[in-house]
Motif scaffolding. Structure first.
Motif, mmCIF file in Angstrom:
data_model
loop_
_atom_site.group_PDB
_atom_site.id
_atom_site.type_symbol
_atom_site.label_atom_id
_atom_site.label_comp_id
_atom_site.label_asym_id
_atom_site.label_seq_id
_atom_site.Cartn_x
_atom_site.Cartn_y
_atom_site.Cartn_z
ATOM 1 N N GLU A 138 0.830 -1.201 0.000
ATOM 2 C CA GLU A 138 0.000 0.000 0.000
ATOM 3 C C GLU A 138 0.872 1.262 0.000
ATOM 4 O O GLU A 138 1.855 1.348 0.749
ATOM 5 N N PRO A 139 0.530 2.255 -0.830
ATOM 6 C CA PRO A 139 1.345 3.480 -0.888
ATOM 7 C C PRO A 139 1.273 4.328 0.377
ATOM 8 O O PRO A 139 2.110 5.199 0.590
ATOM 9 N N SER A 140 0.309 4.069 1.239
ATOM 10 C CA SER A 140 0.187 4.873 2.469
ATOM 11 C C SER A 140 1.273 4.554 3.479
ATOM 12 O O SER A 140 1.390 5.240 4.502
ATOM 13 N N ALA A 141 2.080 3.534 3.220
ATOM 14 C CA ALA A 141 3.222 3.174 4.083
ATOM 15 C C ALA A 141 2.783 2.891 5.514
ATOM 16 O O ALA A 141 3.415 3.316 6.474
ATOM 17 N N THR A 142 1.686 2.186 5.672
ATOM 18 C CA THR A 142 1.190 1.830 7.004
ATOM 19 C C THR A 142 1.640 0.440 7.436
ATOM 20 O O THR A 142 1.232 -0.026 8.499
ATOM 21 N N CYS A 143 2.459 -0.220 6.623
ATOM 22 C CA CYS A 143 2.915 -1.572 6.963
ATOM 23 C C CYS A 143 3.805 -1.523 8.197
ATOM 24 O O CYS A 143 4.714 -0.700 8.304
ATOM 25 N N ARG A 144 3.517 -2.401 9.142
ATOM 26 C CA ARG A 144 4.291 -2.459 10.382
ATOM 27 C C ARG A 144 5.208 -3.676 10.434
ATOM 28 O O ARG A 144 5.724 -4.027 11.505
ATOM 29 N N CYS A 145 5.409 -4.325 9.276
ATOM 30 C CA CYS A 145 6.264 -5.519 9.204
ATOM 31 C C CYS A 145 7.684 -5.120 8.817
ATOM 32 O O CYS A 145 7.888 -4.210 8.018
ATOM 33 N N THR A 146 8.642 -5.813 9.359
ATOM 34 C CA THR A 146 10.038 -5.590 8.972
ATOM 35 C C THR A 146 10.342 -6.345 7.687
ATOM 36 O O THR A 146 9.595 -7.243 7.279
ATOM 37 N N ALA A 147 11.446 -5.978 7.050
ATOM 38 C CA ALA A 147 11.846 -6.655 5.819
ATOM 39 C C ALA A 147 12.070 -8.145 6.064
ATOM 40 O O ALA A 147 11.724 -8.991 5.229
ATOM 41 N N GLU A 148 12.608 -8.466 7.242
ATOM 42 C CA GLU A 148 12.864 -9.872 7.556
ATOM 43 C C GLU A 148 11.563 -10.642 7.729
ATOM 44 O O GLU A 148 11.422 -11.779 7.264
ATOM 45 N N SER A 149 10.578 -10.031 8.392
ATOM 46 C CA SER A 149 9.295 -10.730 8.582
ATOM 47 C C SER A 149 8.568 -10.899 7.258
ATOM 48 O O SER A 149 7.873 -11.900 7.047
ATOM 49 N N ILE A 150 8.733 -9.925 6.357
ATOM 50 C CA ILE A 150 8.119 -10.059 5.028
ATOM 51 C C ILE A 150 8.758 -11.216 4.278
ATOM 52 O O ILE A 150 8.070 -12.019 3.635
ATOM 53 N N ARG A 151 10.084 -11.329 4.364
ATOM 54 C CA ARG A 151 10.774 -12.446 3.704
ATOM 55 C C ARG A 151 10.313 -13.788 4.284
ATOM 56 O O ARG A 151 10.083 -14.751 3.555
ATOM 57 N N GLN A 152 10.189 -13.841 5.599
ATOM 58 C CA GLN A 152 9.738 -15.076 6.231
ATOM 59 C C GLN A 152 8.323 -15.433 5.784
ATOM 60 O O GLN A 152 7.996 -16.612 5.577
ATOM 61 N N HIS A 153 7.494 -14.400 5.667
ATOM 62 C CA HIS A 153 6.116 -14.630 5.225
ATOM 63 C C HIS A 153 6.099 -15.193 3.807
ATOM 64 O O HIS A 153 5.431 -16.204 3.533
ATOM 65 N N LEU A 154 6.835 -14.572 2.888
ATOM 66 C CA LEU A 154 6.848 -15.024 1.494
ATOM 67 C C LEU A 154 7.642 -16.307 1.315
ATOM 68 O O LEU A 154 7.417 -17.048 0.353
ATOM 69 N N ASN A 155 8.564 -16.580 2.253
ATOM 70 C CA ASN A 155 9.356 -17.809 2.159
ATOM 71 C C ASN A 155 8.538 -19.063 2.450
ATOM 72 O O ASN A 155 9.033 -20.187 2.257
ATOM 73 N N ARG A 156 7.303 -18.883 2.907
ATOM 74 C CA ARG A 156 6.420 -20.048 3.040
ATOM 75 C C ARG A 156 6.085 -20.622 1.659
ATOM 76 O O ARG A 156 5.633 -21.764 1.554
ATOM 77 N N LEU A 157 6.279 -19.791 0.644
ATOM 78 C CA LEU A 157 6.197 -20.273 -0.734
ATOM 79 C C LEU A 157 7.618 -20.586 -1.179
ATOM 80 O O LEU A 157 8.433 -19.682 -1.342
ATOM 81 N N SER A 158 7.931 -21.831 -1.347
ATOM 82 C CA SER A 158 9.309 -22.217 -1.664
ATOM 83 C C SER A 158 9.719 -21.667 -3.027
ATOM 84 O O SER A 158 8.888 -21.437 -3.918
ATOM 85 N N GLY A 159 11.024 -21.476 -3.188
ATOM 86 C CA GLY A 159 11.552 -20.966 -4.446
ATOM 87 C C GLY A 159 11.171 -21.815 -5.645
ATOM 88 O O GLY A 159 10.734 -21.279 -6.672
ATOM 89 N N PRO A 160 11.314 -23.158 -5.582
ATOM 90 C CA PRO A 160 10.919 -23.992 -6.726
ATOM 91 C C PRO A 160 9.440 -23.865 -7.088
ATOM 92 O O PRO A 160 9.093 -23.948 -8.270
ATOM 93 N N LEU A 161 8.574 -23.662 -6.068
ATOM 94 C CA LEU A 161 7.156 -23.503 -6.382
ATOM 95 C C LEU A 161 6.893 -22.149 -7.037
ATOM 96 O O LEU A 161 6.168 -22.059 -8.036
ATOM 97 N N VAL A 162 7.493 -21.088 -6.495
ATOM 98 C CA VAL A 162 7.325 -19.752 -7.083
ATOM 99 C C VAL A 162 7.865 -19.744 -8.508
ATOM 100 O O VAL A 162 7.320 -19.069 -9.396
ATOM 101 N N ASP A 163 8.927 -20.499 -8.748
ATOM 102 C CA ASP A 163 9.517 -20.563 -10.086
ATOM 103 C C ASP A 163 8.558 -21.175 -11.093
ATOM 104 O O ASP A 163 8.697 -20.965 -12.304
ATOM 105 N N ARG A 164 7.575 -21.931 -10.610
ATOM 106 C CA ARG A 164 6.588 -22.550 -11.494
ATOM 107 C C ARG A 164 5.363 -21.659 -11.704
ATOM 108 O O ARG A 164 4.444 -22.062 -12.426
ATOM 109 N N MET A 165 5.337 -20.491 -11.075
ATOM 110 C CA MET A 165 4.261 -19.531 -11.298
ATOM 111 C C MET A 165 4.652 -18.626 -12.468
ATOM 112 O O MET A 165 5.639 -17.897 -12.386
ATOM 113 N N ASP A 166 3.909 -18.683 -13.538
ATOM 114 C CA ASP A 166 4.262 -17.924 -14.739
ATOM 115 C C ASP A 166 4.137 -16.423 -14.526
ATOM 116 O O ASP A 166 4.995 -15.648 -14.952
#
Length: 528
Positions: free
Chosen positions: A373-401
């Motif tokens: 969101e452009p309002s910059a109201t996110c209260r998550c750190t960069a590390e927590s965002i990575r952890q959140h997205l890392n629940r999707l493994s790299g090989p699986l994301v690689d299969r998303m066109d």
């Protein structure tokens, strides 16, 4: 020495979504009254003794007061379910001399109630398909499954409501196709009305005019449907991810006949067809909850049944809140996405289920959902965002066109867009038409190159650029971008396929740089 009395009839077992012929033999031996079934049957097969005994008595026949032995062959094949009740009862009546042995190849299946009513069984269309290859003159099926069966074998199928009707068919001794068809039509009209295979067409889920704004996401949805590309939607809660995904079945072309039969076989084997249902023509849309188990997703169980990925065959598997799924569960999708099939190996079973599906994922970009969101109201750190997205493994994301980032609309955008909804009522039909034209272009391209039809998202060849008519300079630009942004070979090939689909939507024979540039926009951006 007295000659033993025997009865013989054929039936069909369900193995995955395939049918396997089973010989049912019954003999009456001297001795105390007993009823035994041999041939590696499950509990439902063993319990059929009581159902068959009661059905025979309650329909005016006599059950032999001797030792009755039934054998299901081949003996090494595990038999499951109640579909052998009807042929077993007919074989007992033949062995006891109350019914004549058939003079023509006949097959039967169906569950019996205690009163002799013939109940529907799952996998009817799968069983009938197996019988088609063996040229049976008659296939006796439950009346509740008649429309499903007649979808592929309209002349041989004889629907029955109860054991008496099935026995009468054996007594009449049908010899000609004409006589058989007359009886089939009579039974069908009594059981299920006119013999017409209805279509199971799901009601329209949503109209694309309900999507306000989100032009990039709508464009990505169009590209995904046109080339059967996997799509990942990342965005804030309430920005329209689920609504977008639910529109897909309505803008994609319906199934062709052979595809409809295959999808119907899967749903029939799963027991998801109701009495009176015919072929499924609309592409499936499956949306399992994130708490789904591994077995429910892939299929299997003590009595194997197709899982969600097979139920989505030739359709869409939509995973809402994708980051909430267990990573181990999501990783089970990797092999089916590549091979369009899933192979299950169990103690008694080795089954292959088809699994050619489009994967559509929707997820929040972070735990609070406000990262984009452009309002910059996110209260998550960069590390927590990575952890959140890392629940999707790299090989699986690689299969998303395709990957699209979505944000909520502002108040001004909502106000402006609301006035345009009425003017876009025909947008879904226009989308469907453009996608159908795109599929036609892809079919012609495959025919031109002597290939089996495959959408751009599924096309696999060592001559990918040549077949898709992508000039060398465009391929060089794509290779340079893939190198700079460290894309895998799979990611590079996906860029080629997506650019080809974009060119097809614009009815361009040759892929241009602008098509490749647009394709490159649909990649997942990593957090800073």
């Amino acid at each position: 020495m007295a000659k033993l009395r025997c009865g013989h009839i054929q039936s069909c077992a369900l193995y995955g979504i395939s049918g396997i012929l089973v010989d049912i033999e019954v003999t009456i031996l001297p001795g105390l009254p007993a009823f035994e079934i041999v041939g590696l049957g499950d509990s439902a097969v063993r319990e059929s003794r009581n159902r068959v005994h009661a059905a025979i008595k309650n329909n005016g026949f006599e059950f032999p007061a001797s030792r009755v032995v039934a054998c299901y062959a081949p003996a090494w094949l595990r038999k499951e379910g109640s579909g052998f009740d009807l042929p077993l009862a007919l074989a007992v009546l033949m062995a006891s001399g109350q019914l004549p042995s058939p003079k023509w190849p006949v097959l039967a299946f169906g569950e019996l109630s205690l009163t002799g009513e013939v109940r529907s069984v799952p996998g009817t269309i799968c069983r009938v398909a197996a019988c088609q290859e063996k040229f049976f003159q008659a296939i006796i099926v439950p009346s509740g499954n008649v429309l499903e069966a007649k979808a592929i074998a309209s002349r041989q199928c004889l629907p029955v409501n109860n054991l008496k009707e099935a026995a009468q068919l054996m007594i009449d001794g049908i010899k000609s196709q004409a006589e058989m068809q007359n009886i089939a039509n009579t039974n069908s009209s009594n059981a299920a009305g006119a013999v017409k295979v209805p279509d199971i067409r799901h009601a329209a889920i949503r109209d694309i005019s309900t999507i306000i704004g989100q032009q990039k996401a709508v464009r990505a949805l169009q590209i995904a449907a046109a080339g059967r590309h996997n799509l990942l939607l990342l965005g804030s809660p309430g920005c329209g991810k689920t609504t977008l995904a639910s529109i897909l079945p309505d803008i994609m072309p319906p199934l062709e006949l052979n595809e409809a039969i295959q999808v119907t076989q899967i749903y029939s084997a799963s027991g998801l067809l109701k009495d009176g249902d015919g072929l499924i023509w609309q592409r499936p849309f499956r949306s399992p909850h994130h708490t789904i188990t591994r077995t429910a997703l892939t299929g299997g169980g003590s009595i194997p049944a197709p899982g969600e990925i097979s139920l989505a065959h030739l359709g869409i598997l939509f995973l809402d809140e994708m980051t909430e799924f267990m990573p181990e569960t999501l990783d089970l999708l990797r092999q089916p996405l590549e091979e369009q099939a899933i192979r299950l190996t169990r103690l008694y079973h080795k089954i292959t289920y088809p699994a050619d599906f489009m994967l559509i994922g929707a997820a929040n970009p972070c735990r609070c959902g406000e990262y984009l969101e452009p309002s910059a109201t996110c209260r998550c750190t960069a590390e927590s965002i990575r952890q959140h997205l890392n629940r999707l493994s790299g090989p699986l994301v690689d299969r998303m066109d395709l990957a699209v980032e979505m944000t909520r609309l502002s108040a001004n955008e909502l106000q402006k867009s609301a006035a345009q909804v009425q003017d876009s009522a025909s947008k879904t039909a226009d989308f469907a038409k453009s996608i159908e034209q795109c599929w036609t272009i892809q079919k012609h391209r495959c025919q031109k190159n002597n290939l089996t039809f495959s959408n751009n998202g599924r096309l696999s060849s060592t001559r990918l650029a040549e077949i898709m008519e992508i000039p060398d300079p465009v391929v060089a630009v794509a290779a340079d971008m893939a190198s700079r942004f460290r894309l895998s070979v799979r990611g590079f090939q996906k860029m080629l396929r997506i650019s080809r689909t974009i060119a097809d939507l614009e009815e361009h024979r040759i892929v241009a740089l602008k098509h490749m540039a647009e394709a490159f926009q649909y990649r997942l951006r990593q957090p800073d």
